[in-house]
Motif scaffolding. Structure first.
Motif, PDB file in Angstrom:
ATOM      1  N   ASN A  69      42.826   3.527  30.984  1.00 19.66           N
ATOM      2  CA  ASN A  69      42.627   4.585  32.125  1.00 19.66           C
ATOM      3  C   ASN A  69      43.507   5.992  31.555  1.00 19.66           C
ATOM      4  O   ASN A  69      43.920   6.436  32.605  1.00 19.66           O
ATOM      5  CB  ASN A  69      43.042   4.042  33.206  1.00 19.66           C
ATOM      6  CG  ASN A  69      41.900   3.227  33.840  1.00 19.66           C
ATOM      7  OD1 ASN A  69      40.715   3.561  33.872  1.00 19.66           O
ATOM      8  ND2 ASN A  69      42.427   1.952  34.224  1.00 19.66           N
ATOM      9  N   PHE A  74      47.792   7.555  33.487  1.00 17.07           N
ATOM     10  CA  PHE A  74      47.578   6.295  34.608  1.00 17.07           C
ATOM     11  C   PHE A  74      48.705   6.300  35.338  1.00 17.07           C
ATOM     12  O   PHE A  74      48.417   5.437  36.678  1.00 17.07           O
ATOM     13  CB  PHE A  74      47.139   5.035  33.750  1.00 17.07           C
ATOM     14  CG  PHE A  74      47.055   3.876  34.643  1.00 17.07           C
ATOM     15  CD1 PHE A  74      45.536   3.826  35.598  1.00 17.07           C
ATOM     16  CD2 PHE A  74      47.790   2.957  34.822  1.00 17.07           C
ATOM     17  CE1 PHE A  74      45.418   2.794  36.271  1.00 17.07           C
ATOM     18  CE2 PHE A  74      47.318   1.804  35.665  1.00 17.07           C
ATOM     19  CZ  PHE A  74      46.564   1.802  36.350  1.00 17.07           C
ATOM     20  N   LYS A 285      41.314  11.708  32.426  1.00 18.69           N
ATOM     21  CA  LYS A 285      40.806  10.649  33.204  1.00 18.69           C
ATOM     22  C   LYS A 285      41.134  10.614  34.804  1.00 18.69           C
ATOM     23  O   LYS A 285      40.450   9.781  35.419  1.00 18.69           O
ATOM     24  CB  LYS A 285      41.518   9.559  32.587  1.00 18.69           C
ATOM     25  CG  LYS A 285      41.045   8.838  30.925  1.00 18.69           C
ATOM     26  CD  LYS A 285      39.787   8.065  31.509  1.00 18.69           C
ATOM     27  CE  LYS A 285      39.169   7.382  30.168  1.00 18.69           C
ATOM     28  NZ  LYS A 285      38.049   6.588  30.263  1.00 18.69           N
ATOM     29  N   VAL A 291      39.758   5.152  37.601  1.00 19.06           N
ATOM     30  CA  VAL A 291      40.878   5.120  37.355  1.00 19.06           C
ATOM     31  C   VAL A 291      41.903   4.974  38.582  1.00 19.06           C
ATOM     32  O   VAL A 291      42.876   4.064  38.692  1.00 19.06           O
ATOM     33  CB  VAL A 291      41.435   6.529  36.656  1.00 19.06           C
ATOM     34  CG1 VAL A 291      43.062   6.515  36.506  1.00 19.06           C
ATOM     35  CG2 VAL A 291      40.621   6.581  35.304  1.00 19.06           C
TER      36      VAL A 291
END
Length: 625
Positions: A69, A74, A285, A291
């Motif tokens: 992710n 992330f 992302k 995510v």
């Protein structure tokens, strides 16, 4: 619950050792609560709770999620979700258990309508403890197998078949000749030695759930050893497990640091770190909803919210313990461990990718594939590989044991709270019996089809079912019991706080956390697909059994609510009101902590005047204000 008289009050004040010994051999003379016992020190509670929260998912799931992710990107949604759901719900559960000093069933005396929720929590813990014990058995087997050089999965030895290769490639062949069109060519997957060792030696895996096969005896013996270790550690309940966690909760950090330092010195380690959380992080992302869903799910599951373990461990605290500060210590330590473990994992996977001359992304796996295939394969490429392998699997063992300790404690605590006179002096026998029963229930999971049972239970019991439990929990506390009332209960333990202090926690408990849980739950159910183990599909009866397990656990919530509703007296509305009103037994465990709000004199006066505590069914807005 036993009522305290003058003599017992004196015993509590003067800590009479003789009385303590008569009550429970697992209660120390200087415990505040001489009926249930307390942690010997605050350190033991913190280490036990950290050990419970830091599980195998921190090692084998978080690093993969971070890589998938967007790497370092992330961490943004992960820590956001930690702040808006993780810490608030962990604080809520910890304070709930500490206030009444009871396990996850009896705490719902606060909301009798939800007594079934406590039963569901215990059932989840019971079922998960069955397969968690098996995973500890896997770790023991691999640790013992690591005491040989070369490592048994380092090459294609006699146990392998023709598809085993030390070079991870895909070979193509044709019955005609190499000039045939590519569409006529049949791909033959080549397996690494570590993959074949996992399937053919460790598991002796059958073709599917339909083919049970015999018990794999080396796994059954490791499962027995795991059960014996857990039983020995819990022989005196928290008094003995609290000493064990000084080692089991700290040793994993030593191993992670050793593996990180060793991995950082290897060629290709930098590439692994870059893939994990370095310059190859993909901030775009953050615009993908998946995510944020993964971040919320990982935060939720890694803190073991909704399992009952957090409540159980907190129930042995002293009443005035600062549970607020403890919640921050445990949750932040848990998050930091996940990030740190990722560096240790990806540095060595980067070296593995360098040796195979493959992109890091092609060697990364999650779950069992990371712990028992990819990482052992990477360790086998290092000098003195048995040493690193022993350390790694011993780390998995200690991480698993800490979580298993808490799981068993949930079960035994609920039984002890339900039948205190029966089990007062039999805690050791209760712990041993529980571990023995879990061992017997775990035997189907060490047959040749055992890995299918393990993944089936995990996929149906330890996933979206927990979201339902957490949703009922936060709604029950915030809306039915009442946010204001609960805050006053917490202030009885940690002292008076300002309105501004509680503003954030009200926002989380009333709106943010429930909304996040609902979104994840709906999304999980909408995207639910038939589960499988790798490419092996479960038969229809297996999928049906998985659904039956999930429904059976959730069934207790409406079933017990309906049962209590039928037993209540009066009109339907009066019955509902009584089930939404705290029971008489809901109060701090000891008389000296009940104060004016929960004093027996005040309760008797209210009853004589025909008064009942105010019900919060129609006062949601006032609870928020």
């Amino acid at each position: 619950m036993r009522k305290y008289g003058l003599n017992s009050f004196k015993d509590l004040i003067f800590r009479n050792p003789a009385v303590v010994d008569q009550q429970d051999p697992h209660v120390d003379a200087d415990d505040e609560n001489n009926e249930r016992g307390n942690w010997a020190s605050k350190r033991e509670y913190i280490l036990s709770t950290i050990g419970y929260a830091v599980g195998l998912g921190n090692i084998w799931r978080f690093p993969y999620l971070a890589y998938k992710n967007g790497g370092g990107a992330f961490l943004i949604p992960y820590f956001v979700m930690l702040v808006v759901t993780g810490i608030p719900l962990f604080f809520l559960e910890s304070a709930f258990g500490q206030f009444c000093s009871q396990g996850p069933i009896n705490v719902w005396r606060a909301v009798p309508l939800l007594r079934g929720l406590g039963v569901a929590m215990v059932l989840v813990t019971l079922v998960v403890s069955i397969y968690y014990n098996v995973i500890i058995g896997y770790s023991l087997y691999y640790m013992f197998a690591s005491f040989q050089s070369p490592l048994p999965w380092s090459s294609c030895f006699s146990w392998s078949d023709s598809n085993c290769s030390n070079t991870p490639i895909v070979a193509n062949w044709t019955q005609e000749n190499s000039t045939c069109p590519q569409s006529n060519m049949i791909p033959v997957p080549i397996q690494s030695p570590s993959e074949q060792y996992w399937d053919r030696v460790a598991l002796q895996r059958s073709s599917g759930l339909d083919e049970t096969g015999p018990v794999v005896w080396h796994l059954a013996l490791c499962l027995l050893l795991s059960s014996l270790i857990v039983a020995a550690a819990l022989i005196r309940g928290i008094k003995s497990s609290g000493k064990v966690v000084y080692f089991t909760a700290t040793f994993p950090y030593v191993v992670i640091l050793i593996l990180l330092i060793r991995g950082a010195t290897l060629e290709g380690a930098r590439d692994g770190i870059e893939f994990y959380i370095g310059s190859k992080s993909n901030l775009t992302k953050l615009t993908e909803a998946q995510v944020w869903k993964d971040a919320a799910t990982q935060t939720f599951y890694s803190l073991s919210i909704g399992w009952g373990g957090v409540m159980t461990l907190a129930s042995y605290n002293n009443f005035h313990n600062n549970v607020f500060k403890d919640s921050f210590v445990v949750t932040l330590t848990n998050a930091g461990t996940s990030v740190l473990a990722g560096f240790a994992i990806f540095s060595i996977l980067g070296h593995m990718a360098h040796i195979y001359k493959m992109p890091v992304g092609e060697v990364v796996k999650e779950g069992f594939g990371l712990a028992f295939i990819a990482y052992p394969d990477a360790l086998s490429k290092l000098p003195i590989s048995p040493l690193w392998s022993v350390l790694f699997f011993f780390m998995l063992l200690t991480v698993g044991l800490d979580s298993q300790f808490a799981g068993i404690e949930v079960i035994t605590t609920c039984l002890h709270d339900a039948f205190p006179e029966t089990f007062k002096a039999k805690r050791a026998l209760l712990s041993i019996t529980t571990c023995a029963i879990l061992y017997l229930l775990g035997l189907p999971c060490v047959t040749r089809a055992g890995i299918y049972w393990v993944t089936l239970i995990d996929q149906y019991v330890a996933t979206w079912v927990l979201l339902f439990l957490a949703l009922f929990e936060v709604v029950g506390v915030a809306y039915i019991y009442g946010g204001n009332r609960y805050i006053k209960d917490i202030e009885m333990m940690i002292g008076k706080k300002s309105f501004a202090f509680w503003l954030w926690w009200r926002a989380c408990w009333f709106f943010i956390s429930p909304c996040v849980i609902v979104v994840i739950l709906v999304w999980s159910l909408m995207t639910l697909k038939p589960h499988s183990y790798g490419t092996v599909q479960y038969p229809a009866w297996g999928l049906g059994l998985g659904w039956c397990m999930a429904i059976f656990i959730l069934f207790w919530i409406p079933a017990m609510a309906l049962y209590n509703f039928i037993r209540a007296k009066g009109s339907p509305w009066k019955r509902l009101k009584s089930l939404c009103t705290p029971a008489e037994e809901w109060h701090p465990y000891l008389d000296i902590h009940r104060g004016e709000r929960y004093s027996e004199d005040r309760c008797r006066q209210s009853e004589s005047n025909g008064l009942k505590p105010k019900v919060n069914v129609n006062v949601i807005a006032s609870s928020w204000l």
